[in-house]
Motif scaffolding. Sequence first.
Motif, mmCIF file in Angstrom:
data_model
loop_
_atom_site.group_PDB
_atom_site.id
_atom_site.type_symbol
_atom_site.label_atom_id
_atom_site.label_comp_id
_atom_site.label_asym_id
_atom_site.label_seq_id
_atom_site.Cartn_x
_atom_site.Cartn_y
_atom_site.Cartn_z
ATOM 1 N N ASN A 77 0.812 -1.216 0.000
ATOM 2 C CA ASN A 77 0.000 0.000 0.000
ATOM 3 C C ASN A 77 0.845 1.266 0.000
ATOM 4 O O ASN A 77 0.297 2.369 -0.081
ATOM 5 C CB ASN A 77 -0.940 0.008 1.208
ATOM 6 C CG ASN A 77 -1.992 -1.069 1.118
ATOM 7 O OD1 ASN A 77 -2.498 -1.368 0.036
ATOM 8 N ND2 ASN A 77 -2.327 -1.680 2.250
ATOM 9 N N PRO A 233 0.698 5.259 2.896
ATOM 10 C CA PRO A 233 -0.522 4.827 2.204
ATOM 11 C C PRO A 233 -1.499 5.938 1.849
ATOM 12 O O PRO A 233 -2.158 5.866 0.805
ATOM 13 C CB PRO A 233 -1.147 3.828 3.185
ATOM 14 C CG PRO A 233 0.018 3.257 3.936
ATOM 15 C CD PRO A 233 0.966 4.417 4.087
ATOM 16 N N ASP A 234 -1.644 6.983 2.681
ATOM 17 C CA ASP A 234 -2.617 8.028 2.346
ATOM 18 C C ASP A 234 -2.207 8.795 1.098
ATOM 19 O O ASP A 234 -3.068 9.189 0.285
ATOM 20 C CB ASP A 234 -2.812 8.983 3.528
ATOM 21 C CG ASP A 234 -1.524 9.688 3.946
ATOM 22 O OD1 ASP A 234 -0.509 8.999 4.122
ATOM 23 O OD2 ASP A 234 -1.531 10.927 4.089
ATOM 24 N N ASP A 237 -2.874 6.441 -1.855
ATOM 25 C CA ASP A 237 -4.319 6.396 -2.082
ATOM 26 C C ASP A 237 -4.777 7.611 -2.884
ATOM 27 O O ASP A 237 -5.564 7.497 -3.834
ATOM 28 C CB ASP A 237 -5.047 6.325 -0.746
ATOM 29 C CG ASP A 237 -6.553 6.231 -0.886
ATOM 30 O OD1 ASP A 237 -7.025 5.618 -1.866
ATOM 31 O OD2 ASP A 237 -7.272 6.782 -0.036
ATOM 32 N N ASN A 240 -3.698 7.241 -6.522
ATOM 33 C CA ASN A 240 -4.531 6.271 -7.229
ATOM 34 C C ASN A 240 -5.901 6.850 -7.587
ATOM 35 O O ASN A 240 -6.495 6.471 -8.609
ATOM 36 C CB ASN A 240 -4.703 5.016 -6.376
ATOM 37 C CG ASN A 240 -3.503 4.097 -6.444
ATOM 38 O OD1 ASN A 240 -2.842 3.994 -7.477
ATOM 39 N ND2 ASN A 240 -3.188 3.432 -5.339
ATOM 40 N N ARG A 241 -6.389 7.774 -6.796
ATOM 41 C CA ARG A 241 -7.662 8.416 -7.105
ATOM 42 C C ARG A 241 -7.536 9.384 -8.281
ATOM 43 O O ARG A 241 -8.497 9.599 -9.020
ATOM 44 C CB ARG A 241 -8.195 9.157 -5.874
ATOM 45 C CG ARG A 241 -8.599 8.234 -4.733
ATOM 46 C CD ARG A 241 -8.824 9.013 -3.437
ATOM 47 N NE ARG A 241 -9.049 8.111 -2.315
ATOM 48 C CZ ARG A 241 -10.256 7.772 -1.852
ATOM 49 N NH1 ARG A 241 -11.352 8.262 -2.416
ATOM 50 N NH2 ARG A 241 -10.365 6.939 -0.833
#
Length: 353
Positions: A77, A233-234, A237, A240-241
């Motif tokens: 992640n 990970p944040d 993330d 990926n958005r």
Amino acid sequence: MAHPGIRGEVWQLQPYGHGAAPPADAIRLHANENPLGPSPLAVEAIVKAAADSNRYPDAGCSKLRSALAKMHEIDENCIVVGNGSDELIHLLGLLFLQPGVSAIAADPSFVRYYAAPPLAGATLHRTPLDVDLKHDLDSMAECFDHATRLVFVANPNNPTGTLVGADDLETLLDRLPDPALLVLDEAYFEYVGAPYSRGLDWVREGRNAMVLRTFSKAYGLAGLRIGVGFARPDIIDAINRAREPFNVGSIAQAAALAALQDQEHLAKTRTLNDEGLRTFHAFCAAYGLRHTDSHANFAFIDLGKDARPIAQAIAHKGVLVRAGLGLDNWIRVNTGLPEQNQAFLDALKEHLE
């Protein structure tokens, strides 16, 4: 006349490119490519994957991310794969930058750092390199304020090949404002002979740091466009958005996965590069030319006069190198096969005698 609907910031940018496609028989020492080409295992994987080109690729690059996580002992992640590191730099600009905030990068350094801020309407602070053509981290830190969002450090730097140490980078990271991200671009990581980076340690610790790596250089897959980002990970993330779906093709994923398995090819690449740098630096010593302490796959050489017409003259002899990269008297030449390196030196001699 430009279309009136196009944002004015776009015209601050320069299109990226090396001009017309070079002749097929040109000696390519201008693009920091691997002269050995891809690993044979990667080539085999490319051929095999091509048969399934009618299928969409794995949108999450799951096999490659799993292999990278195992190799670097880091959570999957914390990994994102992009269409080259360039895409990841562009996405960071989309995520972090907007009018009223700023980014910081050295000058000269990799030109894509300079594109993200104006596209977002943000401010770019460009800090000169120090006397050894290394990043001046103190000068970069002096630019820190409440508006700082991205700080780019290419390590080794392009076009100088110079390196900054982990202790100095950690001091910079300690001084970083909370809303900012330190982006460590380690495109030439595999060429550095000894462990020098603690970037992945900082990612594991959840700090405000991101590490970029690429398969374009030592792994010889520049034509397939595949880069990797490591961050907590944040941040992954959020990327990926924002990224495009299916941003990395199936052939590129298969080739990268196979390339990771061929450490013998990587070792040959390092050995060839070390020999090439020694050859270039010995030539510099013989002719009294200054050069940087390069840790990348290229030499950066001060010719003592405007290098741009010399690079053009050398190109007419079929050898491509780069000049005009922010320091007019300097020329960047990536290491090639021994006979390619010698062809460059023979062509350069004519302008030194």
